[in-house]
Design a protein around this motif. Structure first.
Motif, PDB file in Angstrom:
ATOM      1  N   GLU A   1       0.989  -1.388  -0.018  1.00  0.00           N
ATOM      2  CA  GLU A   1      -0.268  -0.219  -0.085  1.00  0.00           C
ATOM      3  C   GLU A   1       0.910   1.286  -0.159  1.00  0.00           C
ATOM      4  N   ILE A   2       0.510   1.946  -0.860  1.00  0.00           N
ATOM      5  CA  ILE A   2       0.861   3.460  -0.975  1.00  0.00           C
ATOM      6  C   ILE A   2       0.283   4.064  -0.394  1.00  0.00           C
ATOM      7  N   ALA A   3      -0.838   4.401   0.256  1.00  0.00           N
ATOM      8  CA  ALA A   3      -1.599   4.565   1.812  1.00  0.00           C
ATOM      9  C   ALA A   3      -2.821   4.399   1.379  1.00  0.00           C
ATOM     10  N   LEU A   4      -3.836   4.835   2.167  1.00  0.00           N
ATOM     11  CA  LEU A   4      -4.636   3.951   3.085  1.00  0.00           C
ATOM     12  C   LEU A   4      -5.918   3.253   1.072  1.00  0.00           C
ATOM     13  N   ASP A   5      -5.189   2.376   1.687  1.00  0.00           N
ATOM     14  CA  ASP A   5      -6.041   0.903   0.139  1.00  0.00           C
ATOM     15  C   ASP A   5      -5.924   2.142  -0.852  1.00  0.00           C
ATOM     16  N   LYS A   6      -4.894   1.913  -1.409  1.00  0.00           N
ATOM     17  CA  LYS A   6      -4.200   2.336  -2.364  1.00  0.00           C
ATOM     18  C   LYS A   6      -3.260   1.519  -2.323  1.00  0.00           C
ATOM     19  N   LYS A   7      -2.783   0.927  -4.082  1.00  0.00           N
ATOM     20  CA  LYS A   7      -0.954   0.031  -4.164  1.00  0.00           C
ATOM     21  C   LYS A   7      -1.504   0.476  -5.874  1.00  0.00           C
TER      22      LYS A   7
ATOM     23  N   GLN B   1      -9.003   0.071  -2.996  1.00  0.00           N
ATOM     24  CA  GLN B   1     -10.340  -0.909  -2.308  1.00  0.00           C
ATOM     25  C   GLN B   1     -11.430   0.255  -1.644  1.00  0.00           C
ATOM     26  N   LEU B   2     -12.810  -0.258  -2.591  1.00  0.00           N
ATOM     27  CA  LEU B   2     -13.833  -0.243  -2.280  1.00  0.00           C
ATOM     28  C   LEU B   2     -13.973  -0.389  -0.919  1.00  0.00           C
ATOM     29  N   ALA B   3     -14.522  -1.737  -0.361  1.00  0.00           N
ATOM     30  CA  ALA B   3     -15.041  -2.472   0.214  1.00  0.00           C
ATOM     31  C   ALA B   3     -14.086  -3.558   0.536  1.00  0.00           C
TER      32      ALA B   3
ATOM     33  N   GLN C   1     -14.001  -6.453  -0.246  1.00  0.00           N
ATOM     34  CA  GLN C   1     -13.736  -7.913  -1.257  1.00  0.00           C
ATOM     35  C   GLN C   1     -15.066  -6.909  -2.878  1.00  0.00           C
ATOM     36  N   THR C   2     -14.653  -5.427  -2.353  1.00  0.00           N
ATOM     37  CA  THR C   2     -14.210  -5.257  -4.072  1.00  0.00           C
ATOM     38  C   THR C   2     -13.190  -3.921  -4.418  1.00  0.00           C
ATOM     39  N   SER C   3     -12.261  -4.401  -5.354  1.00  0.00           N
ATOM     40  CA  SER C   3     -12.459  -2.274  -5.713  1.00  0.00           C
ATOM     41  C   SER C   3     -11.705  -2.619  -6.812  1.00  0.00           C
ATOM     42  N   MET C   4     -11.692  -0.818  -7.281  1.00  0.00           N
ATOM     43  CA  MET C   4     -11.505  -0.322  -8.477  1.00  0.00           C
ATOM     44  C   MET C   4     -10.006  -0.616  -9.213  1.00  0.00           C
ATOM     45  N   GLN C   5      -9.750  -0.169 -10.080  1.00  0.00           N
ATOM     46  CA  GLN C   5      -8.488  -0.107 -10.728  1.00  0.00           C
ATOM     47  C   GLN C   5      -8.896   1.192 -12.084  1.00  0.00           C
ATOM     48  N   ILE C   6      -7.396   2.025 -11.680  1.00  0.00           N
ATOM     49  CA  ILE C   6      -6.886   2.745 -12.777  1.00  0.00           C
ATOM     50  C   ILE C   6      -6.179   2.787 -13.519  1.00  0.00           C
ATOM     51  N   GLY C   7      -5.950   2.847 -14.929  1.00  0.00           N
ATOM     52  CA  GLY C   7      -4.207   2.918 -15.210  1.00  0.00           C
ATOM     53  C   GLY C   7      -4.321   3.167 -17.208  1.00  0.00           C
TER      54      GLY C   7
ATOM     55  N   LYS D   1       1.625  -3.382 -38.946  1.00  0.00           N
ATOM     56  CA  LYS D   1       1.439  -4.145 -36.864  1.00  0.00           C
ATOM     57  C   LYS D   1       1.078  -3.158 -36.349  1.00  0.00           C
ATOM     58  N   ASN D   2      -0.429  -2.807 -35.606  1.00  0.00           N
ATOM     59  CA  ASN D   2      -1.189  -1.877 -34.948  1.00  0.00           C
ATOM     60  C   ASN D   2       0.061  -1.664 -33.054  1.00  0.00           C
ATOM     61  N   ASP D   3      -0.256  -0.810 -32.689  1.00  0.00           N
ATOM     62  CA  ASP D   3      -0.254  -0.405 -31.836  1.00  0.00           C
ATOM     63  C   ASP D   3      -0.903   0.392 -31.166  1.00  0.00           C
ATOM     64  N   LEU D   4      -1.146  -0.479 -29.680  1.00  0.00           N
ATOM     65  CA  LEU D   4      -2.782   0.800 -28.753  1.00  0.00           C
ATOM     66  C   LEU D   4      -2.415   1.396 -27.863  1.00  0.00           C
ATOM     67  N   TYR D   5      -2.809   2.766 -27.740  1.00  0.00           N
ATOM     68  CA  TYR D   5      -2.700   3.533 -26.234  1.00  0.00           C
ATOM     69  C   TYR D   5      -4.010   3.763 -25.257  1.00  0.00           C
ATOM     70  N   GLY D   6      -3.937   3.136 -24.087  1.00  0.00           N
ATOM     71  CA  GLY D   6      -5.850   2.787 -24.147  1.00  0.00           C
ATOM     72  C   GLY D   6      -5.691   3.446 -22.541  1.00  0.00           C
ATOM     73  N   ILE D   7      -6.445   3.432 -22.187  1.00  0.00           N
ATOM     74  CA  ILE D   7      -7.068   3.775 -20.445  1.00  0.00           C
ATOM     75  C   ILE D   7      -8.314   2.529 -19.946  1.00  0.00           C
ATOM     76  N   ASP D   8      -7.918   2.235 -18.416  1.00  0.00           N
ATOM     77  CA  ASP D   8      -8.412   1.128 -18.501  1.00  0.00           C
ATOM     78  C   ASP D   8      -9.106   1.580 -17.059  1.00  0.00           C
ATOM     79  N   ILE D   9     -10.713   1.217 -16.788  1.00  0.00           N
ATOM     80  CA  ILE D   9     -11.521   0.910 -15.665  1.00  0.00           C
ATOM     81  C   ILE D   9     -11.730  -0.112 -15.480  1.00  0.00           C
ATOM     82  N   ALA D  10     -11.186  -0.683 -14.272  1.00  0.00           N
ATOM     83  CA  ALA D  10     -11.818  -1.984 -14.344  1.00  0.00           C
ATOM     84  C   ALA D  10     -12.281  -2.038 -12.643  1.00  0.00           C
ATOM     85  N   VAL D  11     -13.050  -3.546 -12.383  1.00  0.00           N
ATOM     86  CA  VAL D  11     -14.203  -3.411 -11.672  1.00  0.00           C
ATOM     87  C   VAL D  11     -13.240  -4.595 -10.825  1.00  0.00           C
ATOM     88  N   LYS D  12     -12.814  -5.123  -9.733  1.00  0.00           N
ATOM     89  CA  LYS D  12     -12.038  -6.385  -9.293  1.00  0.00           C
ATOM     90  C   LYS D  12     -13.451  -6.884  -7.848  1.00  0.00           C
ATOM     91  N   PHE D  13     -13.973  -8.289  -8.271  1.00  0.00           N
ATOM     92  CA  PHE D  13     -14.917  -8.836  -6.570  1.00  0.00           C
ATOM     93  C   PHE D  13     -13.758  -9.432  -6.204  1.00  0.00           C
TER      94      PHE D  13
END
Length: 212
Positions: free
Chosen positions: A116-122, A166-168, A170-176, A200-212
């Motif tokens: 963890e780099i801060a409370l509920d964040k890594k 960490q949201l709960a 058993q639940t967390s959110m990822q932004i990357g 050949k393809n190159d992709l640059y993207g943003i991710d939003i995910a929910v884990k449970f």
């Protein structure tokens, strides 16, 4: 007999701990796609066209290898739009070509988490191959035939990083953010005038995910 019982009990406990740490998730991504184009034909010139946004959705599972390392796999869907410009001495004006290909994605990557780099964040770091199976291809302009057939499979290398919150219990959110580098030529067969065309393809993207 007691030794076998103790061994079996330890194995069961380890499996239960592993299953308890297994995480399911849903990831939404939006990427800008660019092409690395090479061709060695004097009759036409093929150059990059405009960039395009490409949506993707992935159902994934993170399987623990240790407390901080996970094997991440699953199944996803992505639509890739390839755009390029064609010009040459026998072409009156520059032709803009685009192809939309839809893929089923099969990721097989390693995901590393920090403390963890801060409370509920890594932080997390992810890398590994993406195998993509084409399910549909559409050419948006039939005025000039350049690509006759796309490869049925594309292979890319994924690099991603971001933060997990960490949201709960058993639940967390990822932004990357992510970078996906195509490893193989997506063109299977070209028209005679476009021999030796490699895209050949190159992709640059943003991710939003929910884990449970």
């Amino acid at each position: 007999m007691m030794k076998y019982f103790i061994t079996a009990s330890l194995v069961i406990l380890m499996l239960n701990a592993s299953i308890a740490q297994t995480k399911l998730g849903l990831k939404l991504s939006s990427s800008i796609i660019t092409q690395r184009i090479t061709q060695s034909n004097d009759s036409i010139a093929v150059n990059n066209g405009s960039n395009a946004f490409n949506p993707a959705v992935t159902l994934f599972v993170d399987l623990p290898l240790s407390n901080t390392y996970y094997f991440s796999t699953g199944i996803g869907y992505i639509s890739k739009r390839i755009t390029f410009e064609v010009s040459g001495p026998d072409i009156n004006s520059t032709q803009n070509k685009s192809y939309n290909t839809q893929y089923v994605q099969l990721p097989a990557s390693i995901k590393l988490y920090t403390n963890e780099i801060a409370l509920d964040k890594k932080l997390y770091f992810q890398f590994g191959p993406l195998i993509e199976v084409a399910i549909h291809t559409k050419e948006n302009d039939n005025n000039m035939l350049v690509i006759q057939k796309m490869q049925p499979v594309d292979v890319s290398l994924l690099f991603a990083t971001g933060i997990e919150i960490q949201l709960a219990p058993q639940t967390s959110m990822q932004i990357g953010v992510n970078y996906t580098r195509g490893l193989i030529n997506v063109v299977s067969k070209t028209a005679i005038s476009a021999d030796n065309l490699v895209i050949k393809n190159d992709l640059y993207g943003i991710d939003i995910a929910v884990k449970f």
